[in-house]
Design a protein around this motif. Structure first.
Motif: not given
Length: 233
Positions: A170-178, A202-208
């Motif tokens: 997932v990639r988020l703009p800085g305004s939303a990431a926090g 940018i993050g990698i999230v492990e999920m169901p």
């Protein structure tokens, strides 16, 4: 405490001895629900008495209680009766509890499972249809986890399905990431993350596996449509 006239009977038999208590029908059902909230015995009893025959008002003897329960404390005895005995639920109660359990089980499967043929979640309606076709019966007094496993086994011959964890970038703009951290943790575990020079995250999230679509939708919502998500093979 429920009125005696509105109470139902919970009963327990052992070694020829018979015991009954008068209980609130809704609280007794909640007490016996393995996925429900804790209910105090004192709150669900109509009277703190143990009966041999509640309709006649015949109380159980202390000798019989000591022999079977090793106590005459009505609270302790009532707890055992509710845990090991039977409760005369109304037909409406049983139907509602079965419907509630069905919904919990199906939603859990939809959240955790994917279609291994394409790696995508199954729609809830598809799982519901498979349950109907397999004639799955839902027990109000069996835990969700137990019934998820038995339901999955029943519907596997009908639809390709399995439980699987997936990784989503997932990639988020800085305004939303926090502000997104707590939301992301509600979906799964962040296994890798990095701040970019342009201020984006940018993050990698492990999920169901079944949460992929709802995760993407939530990320788009909190970023006003600027989020980018992609499942990692």
């Amino acid at each position: 405490m429920v009125n005696v006239d509105e109470a139902i009977i919970a009963k327990y038999e052992f070694g020829g001895d018979h015991f009954e208590i008068l209980v609130d029908p809704d609280l007794a059902a909640e007490f016996r629900n393995p996925d429900g909230q804790d209910v105090a015995i004192e709150d669900l009893l109509a009277v703190e008495e143990i009966f041999k025959d509640s309709k006649k008002g015949d109380k159980a003897s202390e000798e019989a209680m000591n022999k079977v329960f090793e106590t005459t404390d009505p609270i302790e005895v009532s707890k055992i009766i509710l845990e090991k005995g039977t409760v005369q639920l109304t037909a409406d109660q049983k139907r509602q509890m079965q419907a509630d359990k069905r919904k919990l089980v199906i939603n859990t499967i939809a959240k955790e499972a994917i279609n291994p043929q394409n790696g995508l979640p199954h729609p809830v309606q598809r799982i519901e249809n498979a349950c109907d076709e397999a004639k799955v019966k839902f027990d109000p007094f069996t835990s969700v986890n137990q019934q998820v496993q038995s339901t999955l086994k029943a519907i596997k011959p009908l639809i390709p399905i399995r439980f699987e964890k997936v990784k989503v970038a997932v990639r988020l703009p800085g305004s939303a990431a926090g502000s997104a951290y707590s939301i992301i943790h509600g979906f799964g575990e962040i296994v890798n993350e990095e701040w970019q020079q342009d201020g984006s995250w940018i993050g990698i999230v492990e999920m169901p596996g079944g949460l992929q679509d709802s995760f993407a939708a939530k990320m788009a919502e909190i970023s006003s449509g600027e989020a980018e998500t992609k499942a990692i093979k």
